[in-house]
Motif scaffolding. Structure first.
Motif, mmCIF file in Angstrom:
data_model
loop_
_atom_site.group_PDB
_atom_site.id
_atom_site.type_symbol
_atom_site.label_atom_id
_atom_site.label_comp_id
_atom_site.label_asym_id
_atom_site.label_seq_id
_atom_site.Cartn_x
_atom_site.Cartn_y
_atom_site.Cartn_z
ATOM 1 N N GLY A 144 -22.312 -19.066 -74.583
ATOM 2 C CA GLY A 144 -21.502 -19.994 -74.498
ATOM 3 C C GLY A 144 -19.944 -19.978 -73.954
ATOM 4 N N HIS A 145 -19.682 -18.649 -73.809
ATOM 5 C CA HIS A 145 -18.412 -18.370 -73.282
ATOM 6 C C HIS A 145 -17.884 -18.675 -72.157
ATOM 7 C CE1 HIS A 145 -18.419 -15.195 -77.035
ATOM 8 N NE2 HIS A 145 -18.138 -16.543 -77.219
ATOM 9 N N LEU A 146 -19.044 -18.822 -71.221
ATOM 10 C CA LEU A 146 -18.987 -19.219 -69.809
ATOM 11 C C LEU A 146 -19.975 -20.430 -69.639
ATOM 12 C CD1 LEU A 146 -18.827 -15.882 -67.884
ATOM 13 C CD2 LEU A 146 -16.891 -17.217 -68.266
ATOM 14 N N ALA A 147 -19.381 -21.157 -68.713
ATOM 15 C CA ALA A 147 -20.426 -22.171 -68.471
ATOM 16 C C ALA A 147 -20.291 -22.372 -66.910
ATOM 17 C CB ALA A 147 -19.831 -23.643 -69.062
ATOM 18 N N MET A 148 -21.503 -22.947 -66.306
ATOM 19 C CA MET A 148 -21.488 -23.071 -64.929
ATOM 20 C C MET A 148 -21.672 -24.490 -64.717
ATOM 21 S SD MET A 148 -23.637 -20.191 -63.375
ATOM 22 C CE MET A 148 -22.571 -20.935 -62.195
ATOM 23 N N ASN A 149 -20.644 -24.843 -64.122
ATOM 24 C CA ASN A 149 -20.702 -26.588 -63.882
ATOM 25 C C ASN A 149 -20.835 -26.471 -62.220
ATOM 26 O OD1 ASN A 149 -19.709 -26.683 -66.222
ATOM 27 N ND2 ASN A 149 -17.341 -27.017 -65.559
ATOM 28 N N GLY A 150 -22.074 -26.781 -62.022
ATOM 29 C CA GLY A 150 -22.279 -26.929 -60.591
ATOM 30 C C GLY A 150 -22.237 -25.485 -60.041
ATOM 31 N N GLU A 151 -21.036 -25.476 -59.308
ATOM 32 C CA GLU A 151 -20.996 -24.185 -58.266
ATOM 33 C C GLU A 151 -20.086 -23.187 -59.201
ATOM 34 O OE1 GLU A 151 -17.248 -22.725 -56.455
ATOM 35 O OE2 GLU A 151 -17.618 -24.429 -57.642
ATOM 36 N N ASN A 152 -18.890 -23.487 -59.940
ATOM 37 C CA ASN A 152 -18.126 -22.517 -60.202
ATOM 38 C C ASN A 152 -18.289 -22.332 -61.720
ATOM 39 O OD1 ASN A 152 -17.098 -25.157 -60.782
ATOM 40 N ND2 ASN A 152 -15.242 -24.618 -59.963
ATOM 41 N N GLN B 12 -22.917 -32.164 -52.836
ATOM 42 C CA GLN B 12 -22.925 -33.407 -53.470
ATOM 43 C C GLN B 12 -24.234 -33.268 -54.403
ATOM 44 O OE1 GLN B 12 -21.709 -37.304 -52.291
ATOM 45 N NE2 GLN B 12 -20.124 -36.567 -51.121
ATOM 46 N N LEU B 13 -25.328 -33.061 -53.675
ATOM 47 C CA LEU B 13 -26.604 -33.280 -54.254
ATOM 48 C C LEU B 13 -26.623 -32.208 -55.516
ATOM 49 C CD1 LEU B 13 -29.684 -34.027 -54.269
ATOM 50 C CD2 LEU B 13 -30.136 -32.213 -52.551
ATOM 51 N N PHE B 14 -26.346 -31.077 -55.249
ATOM 52 C CA PHE B 14 -26.306 -29.848 -56.194
ATOM 53 C C PHE B 14 -25.451 -30.093 -57.425
ATOM 54 C CE2 PHE B 14 -24.857 -25.941 -57.722
ATOM 55 C CZ PHE B 14 -26.181 -25.195 -58.093
ATOM 56 N N ASP B 15 -24.637 -30.722 -57.328
ATOM 57 C CA ASP B 15 -23.296 -30.955 -58.408
ATOM 58 C C ASP B 15 -24.306 -32.125 -59.233
ATOM 59 O OD1 ASP B 15 -21.867 -29.227 -57.268
ATOM 60 O OD2 ASP B 15 -20.288 -30.386 -56.697
ATOM 61 N N SER B 16 -24.565 -33.201 -58.491
ATOM 62 C CA SER B 16 -25.081 -34.296 -59.309
ATOM 63 C C SER B 16 -26.466 -33.780 -60.106
ATOM 64 C CB SER B 16 -25.716 -35.258 -58.189
ATOM 65 O OG SER B 16 -26.678 -36.292 -58.917
ATOM 66 N N LEU B 17 -27.308 -32.900 -59.468
ATOM 67 C CA LEU B 17 -28.454 -32.451 -60.318
ATOM 68 C C LEU B 17 -28.013 -31.733 -61.522
ATOM 69 C CD1 LEU B 17 -30.578 -31.480 -57.356
ATOM 70 C CD2 LEU B 17 -31.001 -33.531 -58.803
ATOM 71 N N ILE B 18 -26.993 -30.977 -61.243
ATOM 72 C CA ILE B 18 -26.399 -30.333 -62.389
ATOM 73 C C ILE B 18 -25.884 -31.036 -63.511
ATOM 74 C CG2 ILE B 18 -24.633 -28.698 -63.485
ATOM 75 C CD1 ILE B 18 -26.439 -27.072 -62.236
ATOM 76 N N LEU C 161 -28.430 -26.694 -53.265
ATOM 77 C CA LEU C 161 -29.709 -26.196 -53.682
ATOM 78 C C LEU C 161 -30.314 -25.466 -52.606
ATOM 79 C CD1 LEU C 161 -31.620 -26.028 -56.016
ATOM 80 C CD2 LEU C 161 -32.295 -28.533 -55.309
ATOM 81 N N ALA C 162 -30.887 -24.297 -52.879
ATOM 82 C CA ALA C 162 -32.086 -23.679 -51.986
ATOM 83 C C ALA C 162 -33.256 -23.706 -52.539
ATOM 84 C CB ALA C 162 -31.399 -22.422 -51.546
ATOM 85 N N GLY C 163 -34.187 -22.921 -51.998
ATOM 86 C CA GLY C 163 -35.476 -22.544 -52.751
ATOM 87 C C GLY C 163 -36.534 -23.696 -52.079
ATOM 88 N N SER C 164 -37.676 -23.598 -52.696
ATOM 89 C CA SER C 164 -38.386 -24.697 -52.203
ATOM 90 C C SER C 164 -38.468 -26.046 -52.689
ATOM 91 C CB SER C 164 -40.100 -24.137 -52.752
ATOM 92 O OG SER C 164 -40.088 -24.160 -54.171
ATOM 93 N N LEU C 165 -37.738 -26.097 -53.912
ATOM 94 C CA LEU C 165 -37.281 -27.539 -54.296
ATOM 95 C C LEU C 165 -36.242 -28.136 -53.654
ATOM 96 C CD1 LEU C 165 -37.577 -29.778 -56.314
ATOM 97 C CD2 LEU C 165 -35.865 -28.455 -57.672
ATOM 98 N N GLY C 166 -35.196 -27.086 -52.864
ATOM 99 C CA GLY C 166 -34.234 -27.841 -52.092
ATOM 100 C C GLY C 166 -34.902 -28.051 -50.757
ATOM 101 N N ARG C 167 -35.909 -27.530 -50.521
ATOM 102 C CA ARG C 167 -36.589 -27.866 -48.929
ATOM 103 C C ARG C 167 -37.365 -29.068 -49.353
ATOM 104 N NH1 ARG C 167 -39.322 -21.984 -48.000
ATOM 105 N NH2 ARG C 167 -37.459 -21.133 -48.843
ATOM 106 N N ALA C 168 -37.951 -29.240 -50.532
ATOM 107 C CA ALA C 168 -38.782 -30.531 -50.815
ATOM 108 C C ALA C 168 -37.768 -31.670 -50.760
ATOM 109 C CB ALA C 168 -39.509 -30.221 -52.055
ATOM 110 N N VAL D 160 -21.704 -38.855 -57.463
ATOM 111 C CA VAL D 160 -20.726 -37.696 -58.170
ATOM 112 C C VAL D 160 -19.856 -38.522 -58.874
ATOM 113 C CG1 VAL D 160 -21.330 -35.930 -56.660
ATOM 114 C CG2 VAL D 160 -19.934 -37.653 -55.608
ATOM 115 N N ASN D 161 -19.937 -39.123 -59.899
ATOM 116 C CA ASN D 161 -18.918 -39.752 -60.764
ATOM 117 C C ASN D 161 -17.894 -39.308 -61.099
ATOM 118 O OD1 ASN D 161 -21.153 -38.663 -61.897
ATOM 119 N ND2 ASN D 161 -21.126 -40.270 -63.745
#
Lengths: 227, 227
Positions: free
Chosen positions: A133-141, B124-130, B183-190, B226-227
């Motif tokens: 838990g020292h690093l966290a991934m928020n979406g991209e960064n 946006q999609l990616f960030d939202s899913l995360i 998001l890539a991978g087969s889920l991204g395609r789906a 993306v609130n």
DNA sequence: AATATGCTTCGACTACGGTCGAACTATGAA
DNA sequence: TTCATAGTTCGACCGTAGTCGAAGCATATT
């Protein structure tokens, strides 16, 4: 045929053997002089100079003049990232330059990737930091968590000076041998140099190989266990 | 000068203008025939054929014969990933092929990247899913969480067939325009093909542009805020 | 000043690779 | 069978770009 950035130009820059050799040499993270790079690429200084100016115009390098020397390093982490990606493709299609030489296993174990730790040990470090838990991934960064900041300072890493730098603190970088992420960015660099200070590791001067001392390996294991 | 994979070969393959055009065309994710790719690259069919066999030997393409046609697509996501990285470098050093044309803003808004959604909407999609906890990053690799799996099935995505495929379910892919992950991978395609089914989006046939319908944009906003 | 070292510029040579026309193979249609 | 279309192979042409020697700058060292 017309939209999107011009890939071909950049790729052609990397595509020349001499230039590719220079770039891989710079993946060590160290800044090298024109003559050193010429040596590395196996060409005369004149041609090296010509190559380097082209790479520079292409935005791949960062030149610095110091007295009568001219030092070159990679422009930024993005460049290193792409180079690692290309290595991955080359390795995947079986085009290793040397077929699993003795150096090769060492390189896969631990090496330097633009000043931060890569290879098996690099990904271990990364995974451990995430798991604790020292690093966290928020979406991209990647971001350093509060506990992570505490951990870093307890590890004698001066976060304030790192933060004052304009380069990003944490970044992930894809590893061509492991095909997994390891920690890049100024924090990644700080960890590696701290490991050197503690003499856990030693960087080979001519290659990218990083060797762990007996004690260093033990301590690393203790602190960054991948349970 | 001797260790590490042979970058130069792969980079040189990408570095030829004609081949680069073909590869960018294939970034649309569609498989294209030799003649289509020749057209795209602006060369005769003979030279296109020669280029394609070289790219194929380099492991960058996946050929499929169908009747008297031969279809080529990118070999895998890694290739697409590297190409995006190169686009990022090229864009960064100001070498856009077309200087911020009208298409350019559309491309940055939403485009197709090897069959998944890229650009602003993609991230946006990616960030939202995360953010909603549907995707989780464990160290290096993305995983679909339990709630994420529920969400996907409620979104009419058949996870079982996706999982039966040997390609990875979720992967992250770096966006050259946004410089963030999508998001890539087969889920991204789906997801993208589901958006098409719902006629939220429409893919331009000749370019990589993806346009959202008025309703599609609204629904997308509602589901992936993306609130 | 005089000399040495690091790098750049210029010019000429060369070779590798991209290009296309023409001939050939393979699959499909009439 | 005959014709048409898709793709490959061969051969020849040509241009671009990598290469190095030699000369020219620029920065140190004496």
């Amino acid at each position: 045929m017309k939209e999107g950035p011009d890939i071909a130009h950049v790729a052609a820059l990397i595509g020349d053997p001499a230039r590719a050799n220079m770039l891989t040499a710079l993946m060590s993270g160290k800044a090298l002089t024109v003559s050193e790079l010429a040596e590395e690429a196996g060409v005369t200084i004149q041609t090296a100079s010509s190559h380097l100016s082209k790479l520079n115009e292409g935005g791949l390098l960062r030149p610095r003049k110091q007295g009568r020397h001219k030092y070159f390093s990679l422009a930024n982490d993005d460049v290193a990232h792409v180079l690692e990606g290309l290595m991955g493709l080359a390795a995947g299609s079986g085009h290793l330059r040397k077929r699993t030489g003795p150096k090769d296993t060492e390189l896969r174990k631990a090496r330097v990737c633009y000043n931060h730790l890569a290879g098996d040990m690099g990904t271990q470090l990364f995974d451990s930091l995430i798991a604790q838990g020292h690093l966290a991934m928020n979406g991209e960064n990647l971001t350093l968590t509060e506990t992570g900041a505490n951990f870093a300072t307890s590890f004698q890493i001066d976060l304030d000076t790192l933060r004052s730098n304009r380069t990003p603190l944490c970044r992930e970088c894809l590893d061509w041998s492991e095909r997994r992420s390891h920690l890049a960015g100024s924090l990644g660099r700080a960890f590696l140099s701290r490991f050197e200070e503690l003499s856990w590791v030693k960087r080979d001067q001519k290659t990218r190989v990083v060797t762990f001392s007996r004690n260093g390996a033990k301590e690393f294991e203790r602190q960054f266990a991948v349970n």
